[in-house]
Design a protein around this motif. Structure first.
Motif, mmCIF file in Angstrom:
data_model
loop_
_atom_site.group_PDB
_atom_site.id
_atom_site.type_symbol
_atom_site.label_atom_id
_atom_site.label_comp_id
_atom_site.label_asym_id
_atom_site.label_seq_id
_atom_site.Cartn_x
_atom_site.Cartn_y
_atom_site.Cartn_z
ATOM 1 N N GLY A 263 85.242 53.944 104.535
ATOM 2 C CA GLY A 263 85.151 52.603 105.079
ATOM 3 C C GLY A 263 83.752 52.166 105.465
ATOM 4 O O GLY A 263 83.554 51.011 105.845
ATOM 5 N N LYS A 264 82.777 53.053 105.351
ATOM 6 C CA LYS A 264 81.404 52.698 105.727
ATOM 7 C C LYS A 264 80.692 51.893 104.643
ATOM 8 O O LYS A 264 79.717 51.189 104.912
ATOM 9 C CB LYS A 264 80.596 53.961 106.028
ATOM 10 C CG LYS A 264 81.106 54.746 107.228
ATOM 11 C CD LYS A 264 80.285 56.019 107.421
ATOM 12 C CE LYS A 264 80.830 56.856 108.583
ATOM 13 N NZ LYS A 264 80.064 58.113 108.749
ATOM 14 N N GLY A 265 81.165 52.017 103.402
ATOM 15 C CA GLY A 265 80.491 51.349 102.285
ATOM 16 C C GLY A 265 79.254 52.119 101.855
ATOM 17 O O GLY A 265 78.923 53.167 102.400
ATOM 18 N N ILE A 266 78.559 51.585 100.853
ATOM 19 C CA ILE A 266 77.389 52.280 100.310
ATOM 20 C C ILE A 266 76.106 51.765 100.977
ATOM 21 O O ILE A 266 76.069 50.666 101.509
ATOM 22 C CB ILE A 266 77.278 52.108 98.787
ATOM 23 C CG1 ILE A 266 76.967 50.657 98.417
ATOM 24 C CG2 ILE A 266 78.554 52.575 98.098
ATOM 25 C CD1 ILE A 266 76.582 50.465 96.958
ATOM 26 N N ASP A 267 75.072 52.609 100.936
ATOM 27 C CA ASP A 267 73.759 52.157 101.414
ATOM 28 C C ASP A 267 72.708 52.182 100.306
ATOM 29 O O ASP A 267 71.558 51.798 100.520
ATOM 30 C CB ASP A 267 73.288 52.992 102.609
ATOM 31 C CG ASP A 267 73.137 54.480 102.289
ATOM 32 O OD1 ASP A 267 73.221 54.861 101.097
ATOM 33 O OD2 ASP A 267 72.934 55.267 103.238
#
Length: 366
Positions: A263-267
């Motif tokens: 759920g953090k997504g990509i960076d």
């Protein structure tokens, strides 16, 4: 009464003469096509006797090839509009022109098209054939391609690959794995821990080597890549764009329920060539994400456009024009490859053994 045989129906070939004389095709070629390379007297006599017996007639153009006087080189690429191939082609054309040699460029996007293009090229008897193409190392056409080029070299021609395929011909190569590890280390050192990766087809040699290098460094850094974060951009701008757009539509990129990395997504996005990276940046903007500010992006290749996009692309520099030049140098060099073409097996020409990483605005430190 003369004995009738199959050769009465069609002209004898160089292979026929070599078989009759019990010598290699390369030796028969040197004798009959006027090569300056030395041949043992016993072999010379056997070849001449076999040629007389079979009524062999040398091909005039093949003689020119064997003597190193054929006037052109054939370059085969998979996509002339791709800046990678365009840069390699520029290096080939420039290096050949400086030596008074013309270049004919052919396009073949698949292993089958590549094989057919080689067959057509061989029939025109160019001085050399440079293949900068598909890199599909497990293609069913692989053995047929090797056979065509082996016979072509036996008649005096030269074949060179841009990027090695572990075939018995010279290959201009660069350290894909070294460059991949370098760019991955930069990503880790810059503070990124949740990458999406755009790769090519699994059978594509450069993609496999670069992906392995990247994954090795990420693993050493304790970064586990989310399986859904690896997508096939097929080494094209269009497919790189489409892959990122699909991730965005599926809610995988931005933080939230169902996003990558719990759920953090990509960076960050690690693209294994530049055109996929450029397509990815366009897709990010289309979804309201600013590349280089919200998500870091890297490429591989340092094509001319990589410095002109915004933000400028952080990438691995490959000396593309120099690779083309090295291929021409190999074609035109004076080399004696022994009794058979196996003498050039796996000869790698490293233009750059340790590719440089070019740090630009698409990958700021976090």
């Amino acid at each position: 009464m003369a004995v009738q045989n199959d050769k009465a129906q069609s002209p004898a070939t160089l292979m026929d003469v070599a078989k009759e004389a019990q010598v290699s095709i390369a030796t028969a070629s040197r004798v009959l096509n006027g090569s300056t390379r030395k041949v043992r007297n016993q072999s010379y006599v056997k070849v001449m006797e076999a040629a007389t017996k079979l009524n062999y007639r040398p091909n005039a153009y093949a003689q020119a090839v064997a003597k190193g006087t054929a006037p052109n080189i054939v370059l085969l690429v998979s996509d002339i509009s791709d800046p990678y191939f365009a840069s390699v082609s520029q290096g080939v054309v420039k290096a050949a022109a400086e030596r008074g040699i013309s270049v004919t460029i052919g396009v073949a996007a698949t292993p089958h098209e590549e094989l057919e293009a080689v067959r057509k090229s061989v029939s025109t008897r160019p001085r050399g054939i440079i293949i900068s193409e598909s890199e599909y190392t497990d293609a069913p056409e692989r053995q047929a391609l090797q056979t065509e080029l082996t016979q072509y070299e036996a008649s005096g021609g030269r074949a060179v690959f841009v990027l090695n395929r572990n075939l018995p011909f010279p290959a201009v190569d660069m350290a894909n794995d070294v460059g991949a590890r370098a760019i991955a280390k930069l990503i880790v050192d810059s503070g990124y821990t949740r990458p999406a990766i755009l790769k090519g087809d699994d059978a594509h040699r450069s993609s496999k080597e670069r992906l392995a290098g990247v994954m090795e460094v990420l693993d050493e850094a304790g970064i586990t890549v989310d399986p859904k974060a690896v997508a096939n951009g097929k080494f094209s701008r269009t497919d790189g764009y489409a892959a990122v757009m699909q991730m965005a539509r599926s809610g995988l990129l931005k933080p939230g329920e169902g996003a990558l990395y719990d759920g953090k997504g990509i960076d960050s996005i690690i693209a294994l060539n530049d055109v996929m990276a450029i397509g990815a940046m366009t897709a990010l903007r289309a979804n309201g994400i600013e590349p280089g500010r919200e998500i870091g992006v890297t490429g591989f290749g340092d094509i001319p456009y990589s410095a002109d996009v915004f933000p400028p692309l952080t990438t691995v520099h490959l000396p593309l024009a120099e690779m083309g030049q090295a291929a021409v140098d190999s074609i035109l060099s004076n080399r004696d490859d022994g009794e058979a073409t196996g003498g050039t097996a796996n000869r790698l020409i490293y233009v750059q053994s340790a590719p440089d990483v070019v740090l630009r605005g698409s990958l700021p430190r976090r």
